[in-house]
Motif scaffolding. Structure first.
Motif, PDB file in Angstrom:
ATOM      1  N   PHE A 301       0.820  -1.202   0.000  1.00  0.00           N
ATOM      2  CA  PHE A 301       0.000   0.000   0.000  1.00  0.00           C
ATOM      3  C   PHE A 301       0.861   1.264   0.000  1.00  0.00           C
ATOM      4  CE2 PHE A 301      -1.925   3.446   2.453  1.00  0.00           C
ATOM      5  CZ  PHE A 301      -3.091   3.674   1.736  1.00  0.00           C
ATOM      6  N   PHE A 302       1.817   1.358   0.942  1.00  0.00           N
ATOM      7  CA  PHE A 302       2.617   2.571   1.053  1.00  0.00           C
ATOM      8  C   PHE A 302       3.595   2.717  -0.117  1.00  0.00           C
ATOM      9  CE2 PHE A 302       1.228   2.193   5.488  1.00  0.00           C
ATOM     10  CZ  PHE A 302       0.838   3.494   5.736  1.00  0.00           C
ATOM     11  N   THR A 303       4.045   1.600  -0.686  1.00  0.00           N
ATOM     12  CA  THR A 303       4.933   1.683  -1.846  1.00  0.00           C
ATOM     13  C   THR A 303       4.187   2.212  -3.061  1.00  0.00           C
ATOM     14  OG1 THR A 303       6.300  -0.141  -1.010  1.00  0.00           O
ATOM     15  CG2 THR A 303       6.466   0.379  -3.351  1.00  0.00           C
ATOM     16  N   ARG A 304       2.952   1.717  -3.263  1.00  0.00           N
ATOM     17  CA  ARG A 304       2.152   2.215  -4.391  1.00  0.00           C
ATOM     18  C   ARG A 304       1.825   3.696  -4.232  1.00  0.00           C
ATOM     19  NH1 ARG A 304      -1.057  -2.374  -3.497  1.00  0.00           N
ATOM     20  NH2 ARG A 304      -2.696  -0.994  -2.728  1.00  0.00           N
ATOM     21  N   MET A 339       5.378  14.260   4.624  1.00  0.00           N
ATOM     22  CA  MET A 339       4.564  14.021   3.433  1.00  0.00           C
ATOM     23  C   MET A 339       3.555  12.900   3.678  1.00  0.00           C
ATOM     24  SD  MET A 339       5.797  12.505  -0.254  1.00  0.00           S
ATOM     25  CE  MET A 339       6.416  11.037   0.578  1.00  0.00           C
ATOM     26  N   MET A 340       4.002  11.815   4.325  1.00  0.00           N
ATOM     27  CA  MET A 340       3.129  10.670   4.536  1.00  0.00           C
ATOM     28  C   MET A 340       2.066  10.959   5.587  1.00  0.00           C
ATOM     29  SD  MET A 340       6.053   7.701   4.309  1.00  0.00           S
ATOM     30  CE  MET A 340       4.911   6.320   4.342  1.00  0.00           C
ATOM     31  N   LEU A 341       2.365  11.847   6.521  1.00  0.00           N
ATOM     32  CA  LEU A 341       1.387  12.211   7.546  1.00  0.00           C
ATOM     33  C   LEU A 341       0.579  13.446   7.146  1.00  0.00           C
ATOM     34  CD1 LEU A 341       3.406  11.641  10.847  1.00  0.00           C
ATOM     35  CD2 LEU A 341       1.913  10.063   9.625  1.00  0.00           C
ATOM     36  N   SER A 342       0.789  13.945   5.927  1.00  0.00           N
ATOM     37  CA  SER A 342       0.070  15.121   5.414  1.00  0.00           C
ATOM     38  C   SER A 342       0.257  16.330   6.313  1.00  0.00           C
ATOM     39  CB  SER A 342      -1.430  14.802   5.271  1.00  0.00           C
ATOM     40  OG  SER A 342      -1.626  13.747   4.355  1.00  0.00           O
ATOM     41  N   GLY A 343       1.434  16.437   6.940  1.00  0.00           N
ATOM     42  CA  GLY A 343       1.740  17.580   7.777  1.00  0.00           C
ATOM     43  C   GLY A 343       1.065  17.579   9.124  1.00  0.00           C
ATOM     44  N   PHE A 349      -5.270   5.886   7.168  1.00  0.00           N
ATOM     45  CA  PHE A 349      -5.318   5.284   5.845  1.00  0.00           C
ATOM     46  C   PHE A 349      -6.294   4.115   5.865  1.00  0.00           C
ATOM     47  CE2 PHE A 349      -1.074   7.029   6.511  1.00  0.00           C
ATOM     48  CZ  PHE A 349      -0.909   7.824   5.398  1.00  0.00           C
ATOM     49  N   THR A 350      -6.762   3.748   4.703  1.00  0.00           N
ATOM     50  CA  THR A 350      -7.605   2.564   4.557  1.00  0.00           C
ATOM     51  C   THR A 350      -6.898   1.600   3.611  1.00  0.00           C
ATOM     52  OG1 THR A 350      -9.627   3.856   4.896  1.00  0.00           O
ATOM     53  CG2 THR A 350      -9.861   1.678   3.904  1.00  0.00           C
ATOM     54  N   ILE A 351      -6.430   0.481   4.163  1.00  0.00           N
ATOM     55  CA  ILE A 351      -5.695  -0.522   3.394  1.00  0.00           C
ATOM     56  C   ILE A 351      -6.589  -1.730   3.181  1.00  0.00           C
ATOM     57  CG2 ILE A 351      -3.644  -1.987   3.305  1.00  0.00           C
ATOM     58  CD1 ILE A 351      -2.224  -0.014   5.086  1.00  0.00           C
ATOM     59  N   ASN A 352      -7.020  -1.935   1.962  1.00  0.00           N
ATOM     60  CA  ASN A 352      -7.929  -3.030   1.624  1.00  0.00           C
ATOM     61  C   ASN A 352      -9.173  -3.001   2.507  1.00  0.00           C
ATOM     62  OD1 ASN A 352      -6.133  -3.961  -0.334  1.00  0.00           O
ATOM     63  ND2 ASN A 352      -5.076  -5.302   1.104  1.00  0.00           N
ATOM     64  N   GLY A 353      -9.703  -1.799   2.732  1.00  0.00           N
ATOM     65  CA  GLY A 353     -10.901  -1.651   3.539  1.00  0.00           C
ATOM     66  C   GLY A 353     -10.669  -1.691   5.032  1.00  0.00           C
ATOM     67  N   LYS A 354      -9.409  -1.812   5.456  1.00  0.00           N
ATOM     68  CA  LYS A 354      -9.091  -1.895   6.894  1.00  0.00           C
ATOM     69  C   LYS A 354      -8.429  -0.611   7.361  1.00  0.00           C
ATOM     70  CE  LYS A 354      -7.412  -5.842   5.585  1.00  0.00           C
ATOM     71  NZ  LYS A 354      -6.745  -7.135   5.465  1.00  0.00           N
TER      72      LYS A 354
END
Length: 380
Positions: A301-304, A339-343, A349-354
């Protein structure tokens, strides 16, 4: 058999009941006589609005099937306890982004109900006293509900929620769930086939770039390697001064000096980099209880989404079939964290609905040699 739906709530009183603590969570839905026989078609038609919302959750938003059924059951419970009139019908008129955000908040509420200790829940999910984790649900219920109030009435809520899930959602959504499951499997197959084709194309492109022409006019890596071997054999046969004894071979050049830096000094306690240095580039992830997530899912997820930013992921060590509830994700560079925490201090995040919460890792104190998780803020 529960015969209840968002569509049935239209006949209720137009005024909302008074909110007076635990009594506000009394489950007051009325059900028909058990002797009444209702066909599957009639049952589904009666719950068409509920089915429409469930279909959007699993097909349009791509959320987990079982979790989506629980989300709709939660909304039905809100209707029948008098806290949100016609909420399912209202949500179906809103954009997908709003529905997805509300569903994420429902997952937070359901996780809250799984904890007997509310303080432990707040610590594990990184919620402080002033943090509003469910602003949209509060808006839908006219600021009547909070997470702490949910937890105080967890037994009544679980009873009503479970009844809606078992007697309404599991039956009304059975055919949609089967279709969604087939759709997800077919989508996975298509994605895997696409990845395989891309890998094959990449390999063919790599082979064409490194192709060397041979004497016959054809190009191949194999023929180039064969020519190199033949040339080496011919050179050695014509070179009479070449050493034949291993003892007469010149010694190999000395290895280059090793410069010790924080990234090359070994940590005997485990890991090949300095713990202090990795702390500055680590994100702490918290997972939803009851919705297990694997390390490959997190990495993919995070790589994509952010590219090749992950160095290593340390999932919580569990025994048997227990579910990891948190993980430490070490990045190649700490500059990627904002960047990953949007500041923000935390991001979801929602990873595969989770549902997954992410925040900057902060060490509590000296790391214990026997329990690595004890040195991390927010670890269970």
């Amino acid at each position: 058999m529960a015969f209840s739906s968002s569509s049935s709530s239209s006949s209720s009183s137009s005024s909302m009941p008074a909110f007076d603590g635990s009594m506000a969570f009394a489950y007051n839905a009325s059900f028909p006589s058990s002797s009444m026989v209702v066909s599957r078609e009639e049952f589904n038609a009666f719950h068409r609005i509920d089915r429409s919302l469930f279909a959007r959750l699993v097909f349009v938003l791509g959320r987990d099937i079982a979790q989506s059924a629980q989300v709709v059951a939660f909304f039905l419970w809100l209707e029948h306890c008098g806290q949100a009139k016609n909420v399912v019908a209202y949500l179906t008129s809103l954009p997908d982004s709003f529905i997805n955000a509300v569903a994420d908040e429902v997952v937070v509420c359901l996780n809250c109900l799984c904890y007997e200790d509310f303080a432990l829940f707040a610590v594990n999910f990184g919620f402080h006293s002033n943090f509003d984790a469910i602003p949209l649900i509060k808006r839908l219920t006219r600021n009547r509900l909070t997470l702490s109030l949910f937890h105080q009435n967890r037994e009544n809520i679980l009873k009503g929620f479970t009844k809606e899930l078992r007697e309404v959602c599991n039956r009304a959504f059975e055919d949609i769930s089967a279709s969604a499951d087939r759709f997800k499997r077919e989508k996975t197959i298509v994605e895997e086939r696409k990845k395989a084709e891309e890998e094959i194309n990449r390999m063919m492109m790599f082979s064409s770039i490194h192709r060397v022409p041979d004497h016959g006019g054809e190009s191949s890596v194999e023929s180039a390697m064969q020519n190199l071997v033949l040339n080496d054999q011919q050179d050695s046969s014509h070179n009479t001064n070449a050493p034949t004894d291993a003892n007469t071979m010149p010694p190999p050049p000395p290895p280059p000096p090793v410069v010790e830096t924080p990234s090359t000094v070994l940590n005997i306690g485990g890991g090949s980099s300095d713990c202090g240095a990795s702390d500055d580039r680590t994100i702490f992830l918290t997972f939803s209880k009851g919705y297990p997530i694997s390390e490959p899912e997190v990495r993919s997820f995070f790589t994509r989404r952010f590219g090749d930013v992950i160095d290593v992921i340390h999932m919580q060590e569990v025994e048997g079939n227990e579910q990891p509830l948190y993980a430490r994700m070490v990045l190649h560079s700490g500059s990627n964290i904002p960047m990953m925490l949007s500041g923000r201090s935390k991001n979801k995040f929602t990873i595969n609905g989770k549902h997954v919460w992410a925040r900057k890792y902060v060490r509590k104190g000296p790391r214990s040699p026997t329990d690595a998780s004890s040195s991390y803020v927010g670890s269970p």
